[in-house]
Structure formats: C-alpha cells, structure tokens
Design a protein around this motif. Sequence first.
Motif, PDB file in Angstrom:
ATOM      1  N   ARG A 216      32.462  97.840  53.040  1.00  0.00           N
ATOM      2  CA  ARG A 216      32.903  97.794  54.438  1.00  0.00           C
ATOM      3  C   ARG A 216      34.428  97.809  54.523  1.00  0.00           C
ATOM      4  NH1 ARG A 216      28.706  94.713  56.439  1.00  0.00           N
ATOM      5  NH2 ARG A 216      27.657  95.852  58.099  1.00  0.00           N
ATOM      6  N   GLU A 217      35.058  96.978  53.679  1.00  0.00           N
ATOM      7  CA  GLU A 217      36.520  96.932  53.682  1.00  0.00           C
ATOM      8  C   GLU A 217      37.097  98.267  53.259  1.00  0.00           C
ATOM      9  OE1 GLU A 217      37.881  93.666  51.308  1.00  0.00           O
ATOM     10  OE2 GLU A 217      37.036  92.190  52.681  1.00  0.00           O
ATOM     11  N   ASP A 218      36.455  98.878  52.260  1.00  0.00           N
ATOM     12  CA  ASP A 218      36.952 100.154  51.775  1.00  0.00           C
ATOM     13  C   ASP A 218      36.906 101.212  52.876  1.00  0.00           C
ATOM     14  OD1 ASP A 218      37.367 101.162  48.653  1.00  0.00           O
ATOM     15  OD2 ASP A 218      37.049 102.734  50.130  1.00  0.00           O
ATOM     16  N   ILE A 219      35.799 101.241  53.601  1.00  0.00           N
ATOM     17  CA  ILE A 219      35.641 102.260  54.640  1.00  0.00           C
ATOM     18  C   ILE A 219      36.629 102.027  55.781  1.00  0.00           C
ATOM     19  CG2 ILE A 219      34.009 103.247  56.303  1.00  0.00           C
ATOM     20  CD1 ILE A 219      31.801 102.468  54.293  1.00  0.00           C
ATOM     21  N   SER A 220      36.995 100.762  56.015  1.00  0.00           N
ATOM     22  CA  SER A 220      37.910 100.470  57.121  1.00  0.00           C
ATOM     23  C   SER A 220      39.343 100.906  56.816  1.00  0.00           C
ATOM     24  CB  SER A 220      37.886  98.980  57.449  1.00  0.00           C
ATOM     25  OG  SER A 220      38.512  98.246  56.417  1.00  0.00           O
ATOM     26  N   PHE A 221      39.622 101.217  55.554  1.00  0.00           N
ATOM     27  CA  PHE A 221      40.995 101.532  55.134  1.00  0.00           C
ATOM     28  C   PHE A 221      41.573 102.750  55.868  1.00  0.00           C
ATOM     29  CE2 PHE A 221      43.659 104.007  52.132  1.00  0.00           C
ATOM     30  CZ  PHE A 221      44.715 103.134  52.023  1.00  0.00           C
ATOM     31  N   GLY A 222      40.826 103.868  55.854  1.00  0.00           N
ATOM     32  CA  GLY A 222      41.330 105.093  56.488  1.00  0.00           C
ATOM     33  C   GLY A 222      41.593 104.921  57.978  1.00  0.00           C
ATOM     34  N   PRO A 223      40.580 104.498  58.760  1.00  0.00           N
ATOM     35  CA  PRO A 223      40.819 104.348  60.201  1.00  0.00           C
ATOM     36  C   PRO A 223      41.928 103.350  60.534  1.00  0.00           C
ATOM     37  CG  PRO A 223      38.575 103.672  59.604  1.00  0.00           C
ATOM     38  CD  PRO A 223      39.167 104.332  58.417  1.00  0.00           C
ATOM     39  N   LEU A 224      42.092 102.289  59.732  1.00  0.00           N
ATOM     40  CA  LEU A 224      43.190 101.346  60.000  1.00  0.00           C
ATOM     41  C   LEU A 224      44.548 102.027  59.821  1.00  0.00           C
ATOM     42  CD1 LEU A 224      42.160  97.914  58.466  1.00  0.00           C
ATOM     43  CD2 LEU A 224      42.638  98.406  60.844  1.00  0.00           C
ATOM     44  N   ASN A 225      44.603 102.939  58.826  1.00  0.00           N
ATOM     45  CA  ASN A 225      45.856 103.666  58.609  1.00  0.00           C
ATOM     46  C   ASN A 225      46.194 104.569  59.779  1.00  0.00           C
ATOM     47  OD1 ASN A 225      46.486 102.573  56.138  1.00  0.00           O
ATOM     48  ND2 ASN A 225      45.273 104.066  55.018  1.00  0.00           N
ATOM     49  N   LEU A 226      45.179 104.910  60.577  1.00  0.00           N
ATOM     50  CA  LEU A 226      45.437 105.753  61.748  1.00  0.00           C
ATOM     51  C   LEU A 226      45.979 104.924  62.907  1.00  0.00           C
ATOM     52  CD1 LEU A 226      42.236 107.995  61.712  1.00  0.00           C
ATOM     53  CD2 LEU A 226      44.490 108.495  60.800  1.00  0.00           C
ATOM     54  N   GLY A 227      46.030 103.620  62.720  1.00  0.00           N
ATOM     55  CA  GLY A 227      46.582 102.762  63.772  1.00  0.00           C
ATOM     56  C   GLY A 227      45.610 102.500  64.904  1.00  0.00           C
ATOM     57  N   LEU A 228      44.307 102.581  64.612  1.00  0.00           N
ATOM     58  CA  LEU A 228      43.314 102.339  65.666  1.00  0.00           C
ATOM     59  C   LEU A 228      43.121 100.839  65.885  1.00  0.00           C
ATOM     60  CD1 LEU A 228      40.710 104.894  64.335  1.00  0.00           C
ATOM     61  CD2 LEU A 228      42.145 105.184  66.353  1.00  0.00           C
ATOM     62  N   SER A 229      42.520 100.493  67.022  1.00  0.00           N
ATOM     63  CA  SER A 229      42.271  99.080  67.311  1.00  0.00           C
ATOM     64  C   SER A 229      41.157  98.560  66.401  1.00  0.00           C
ATOM     65  CB  SER A 229      41.854  98.912  68.762  1.00  0.00           C
ATOM     66  OG  SER A 229      40.538  99.401  68.923  1.00  0.00           O
ATOM     67  N   LYS A 230      41.114  97.242  66.233  1.00  0.00           N
ATOM     68  CA  LYS A 230      40.108  96.650  65.352  1.00  0.00           C
ATOM     69  C   LYS A 230      38.687  96.977  65.810  1.00  0.00           C
ATOM     70  CE  LYS A 230      42.258  92.742  63.091  1.00  0.00           C
ATOM     71  NZ  LYS A 230      42.215  91.305  62.853  1.00  0.00           N
ATOM     72  N   ASP A 231      38.488  96.953  67.118  1.00  0.00           N
ATOM     73  CA  ASP A 231      37.144  97.223  67.634  1.00  0.00           C
ATOM     74  C   ASP A 231      36.723  98.652  67.328  1.00  0.00           C
ATOM     75  OD1 ASP A 231      36.651  94.725  68.574  1.00  0.00           O
ATOM     76  OD2 ASP A 231      37.555  95.101  70.545  1.00  0.00           O
ATOM     77  N   GLU A 232      37.680  99.570  67.517  1.00  0.00           N
ATOM     78  CA  GLU A 232      37.386 100.974  67.251  1.00  0.00           C
ATOM     79  C   GLU A 232      37.098 101.162  65.748  1.00  0.00           C
ATOM     80  OE1 GLU A 232      36.667 103.430  68.944  1.00  0.00           O
ATOM     81  OE2 GLU A 232      37.001 105.167  67.657  1.00  0.00           O
ATOM     82  N   VAL A 233      37.907 100.507  64.899  1.00  0.00           N
ATOM     83  CA  VAL A 233      37.692 100.626  63.455  1.00  0.00           C
ATOM     84  C   VAL A 233      36.300 100.109  63.103  1.00  0.00           C
ATOM     85  CG1 VAL A 233      38.436  99.803  61.187  1.00  0.00           C
ATOM     86  CG2 VAL A 233      40.141 100.463  62.881  1.00  0.00           C
TER      87      VAL A 233
END
Lengths: 283, 255
Positions: free
Chosen positions: A100-117
């Motif tokens: 789960r943490e690994d998958i969240s890496f890319g979208p977080l780098n896009l600067g998306l909100s936590k809910d969206e990630v």
Amino acid sequence: MPPIVEARNVDFCYADGTQALRSLNLAFARGRRTALLGRNGAGKSTLFTLLNGLARPSRGEVRFAGEPVAYDRRALRELRRRVGVVFQHPDSQLFSASIREDISFGPLNLGLSKDEVRRRVEQALATVGLAELAERPTHALSYGEKKRACLAGVLAMEPEVLIFDEPAAGLDPPMTAQLLPLLDDLHAGGRTVIVATHDVDFAVAWADEICVLHAGALTFQGEVAKHEALCRALAELELGLPVVFELFGALRRRGLVRGEEPPRTRAELLARLDENIVDRSCA
Amino acid sequence: MLPDRYAYSNRWRLVHPAVKGLLAGLGLVAALAAATPLVPLLVTAVMAGLTLLGARIPAAAYLRLLLVPAGFLLAGVASLAVSLGGGDVLLVTLPVLDLPLGLSHAGLRQAGLVLARAFAAITALYLLALTTPLTEVVGLLRRLGLPCLLLELMVLAYRQIFTLLQIAREMTVAQQSRLGYASAVSSLRSLATLGANLYLRTHQRSCQLCLGLLARGYEDELCWLERECPLPAGQLALAAATGGALVVLALLVGR
C-alpha cells in the motif's frame, strides 16, 4: 492529431560506448495497443527509459503530444505523470515492505491530496486484483503478485501512456492468461498501451500494431494485417513466426482454409477451419 | 526471517503501534532508571510475559532469539565482575607476574545491575519488534518527529535485506550444486566470490531501484501514505499505567 509519444531520429549510446539505438524513428499513435518485438538487447528497455525521460537521447529528440520534451524538473514531472513505465524486474521497483505504501509513492509525488491518493491506491489494488493481499509484506508475495504490485504503483498515477517491459516474463501460463484481459481493461478507457515482448504469439493476438526492433533500429512497423512484411522482419530476427500464421499457411496450401489474412488467435483459426468444413458439406 | 514473520502474525498484530511503543518505551526508561536489579527483573518479567501470553509468541522461538544478545551480554558482564589485582574473593593467581584475579563485591553488584538492566531493555524492545511490522514502527517514529532521512534509510534498508538474502540464497544454492563447498579450500573461494558478486549485484539493484523511483516521479523525498487509525484511548491508558508504574518503582526502589 500528432502521435502521443515519438522518437525522432534518436541515437542512444551508453557510457561504456554500447550503441543501443540507431537513428530510430518511431511514433506511437494515441489510444492504440502496440507490441514492440525484439530480441534481448535490441534496445526495447533503453527506448522506454527515453520515452519516460529517465535518459536523454545522444542525438535526435523525444516528443510528447507533438512537443519536444524539455528536460527541466517541471517538464519531467509532467512527462512521468503522463507516461508510466512498468519495468521488468519487480524487486528493483518495490522500495517498501508494505505494498500500500509503495503504491502511494507515485501519486504522492504528483502532489495530490491524501484522500485522492488513498482512493487511487485502493482503485489500483482492485484493478490488479491485489486488494486482499494488501496487508501482506512485499517479501511474502509471489513473483507474479510483485509484478502486479509494480503495475498498481504505476496505475495509481493514472498515466495516459502505459508501457510494459516484458509483462509475461517469469509468469506461469495461467497468470499469463490473466494478463490479456487485464491489458484489455487498461486499454479500455482509450489509454495508449505499449508492451515490449519477444513472444510473437502474444503480440499478434493482442496488438493493433506491431513494431520490430533489431539491433537498435526499426525493421517493421505496421498493423498485424501486413503479415507478409511482418513475417519477413520476424524471420530476420530468428524469433520464429506466430504459430497461428504457420498453421494457417500450411492449411491454406492444402486447401483446408480460405482467405488471405491469417487469423490472430488459435480460437480464430479453429473457427475458420470449422467454417470451411461447413462450406464444403453444403457444396 | 523469524522476527519478521512473528511481527506479521501475532495476536497483537492489530493493536495500535502507539500502545505497544508506549509500553516498550516506558519499560526501557524504567530499566535504565533503576538503581538496583530488582525493578529491571520485574520489567523483564512483565515484558516477556506480555510477549509470550499477550502476543502469543512461541516460547521456544522467543528464548532462541534471546540467546543471541545473551551471549554478548554474559561475555561483557564477566569482565565487570572479575577484577585484576585482588578483590574480595580471590579466584586464581595468574602464573605470569603473580597477578591475583578475583571477584569484588562492588564488581559483582555492578555486573548484576548491568545484566538485569540489559535484559529488561532487550525484552522491552522485543515486545515492540516481535509484534509490530517495521512499516508501522516507522510510522510511529515519524509521528514522534524522527528526521525523514533516517526513516527513508530504515525503509530502504529493511526492504533490501530481503532482496539481498534472496540473491545470496540463490547464489549459494548455485554454488553448492556445482560442488562449491565440497572442501575447505573451495568453500573459502566460493564464499569470497559470493561476497564480491553480492556487492556487484547490490550495486546494480540500487541503480535499477533508483530508475524505478525516478520513473514514478521521485525528486528529493521518499514519501508514502501510512495507514491511519484512531488512537485507542483505553488501551493507551492501560499501557501508560503499566509502564508508568514500572518507571515509578524504578525511581523509588533502592534510592
């Protein structure tokens, strides 16, 4: 409309002097399924690192949606958001012990909100069928599951172009069979999907268009329907011809099936054979 | 790896990491604050009891895991208890230079205290390590304000341990199947090439990992989203009470 990604007159040389790509001109049309065929070392993986901006061509240029790629920070982030690459070896991509943490890496780098990630992570997990294994540590997953986790990591960035390097390598036949519908799902929303492979049977069964790369140069690009030119390019590579093409040729010479265009899958070939038998019994 | 397997499959797996962290942390403080071996022994008993009966870590495995630090500890403590040049109880007189080797009361007391404190600290850390997957420990440390760089290193190192172990295992099997460890000489040679190649492979892997991260938009910071769950107030209070009592005892007893 310009091609979505394109290599124009590209040369690429590694630091040790190996020339991986030579004067390569290759354009990928928007929304198509393209199979990139070539032997090991033909330059497929190198091309992918160029298309994603991980490496810069020694000569020539890479274009995205008609525009040459600028290699500044912002342009690269934008390019990597829109062009996702799933590499061949999962262990060299998964950095965290929690998928789960690994998958969240890319979208977080896009600067998306936590809910969206969070939403994207769950959706990506569901798409690749890992939702139930998400709590397991990465090192307890099988090879095929790790490959799917890598795919989810890229999918969560919702790229317009999805590039796979050897998605079937190391998978057993049932898992390979699951790959086809998954690739079709990913393409269904109008996404451009590019797959590098040396499996010619898979390529003709799945792709709209086939490109053949040989020693860093393009030797064929076209639809599967252009089967004669495709077969010539494949013969040069010694990759072998697609089994359905060979069978179709042999059956046609014996007058057992009709038509010019070869079938693309085993099921299609069998259907054509049945058709012919029905025709004969009527005549 | 044994500890890792238990971290993912014990009865306390879903207990909030803050609860386990608080309990272990207070146990650690009590062990280090104690002036006599009595409280550390109590901490050891409480921590081991919770690990075995609460989290249901199998006793045999737990004892085996304790053996490793115990070995180091006993060797270290022995040098505290034994003093060169006499002491209260004479053990032997070394034939060289007529040096007397003995035990002193002060040395023994100190050794006992160190031993008890160390065991209490180990069992407190084991309580956390054996019941909580590393990713959750990292999440806890982040909330406690540990610098990001250290957390990134922990996450990367932890993941790489497993890839490294796997490569090492595969290479060893390949060497064994070609009689790489048939004699002492060949064993030494095989081990040397294994080490050298392992280094090269690790380097290669790290380059690939870097490319993979860059492809997903890595810039300066490795970031990831952690599981968020509400703090269980009741459990937290219970952990604080248990750990707090141990700390208070440590501060009172023997001072």
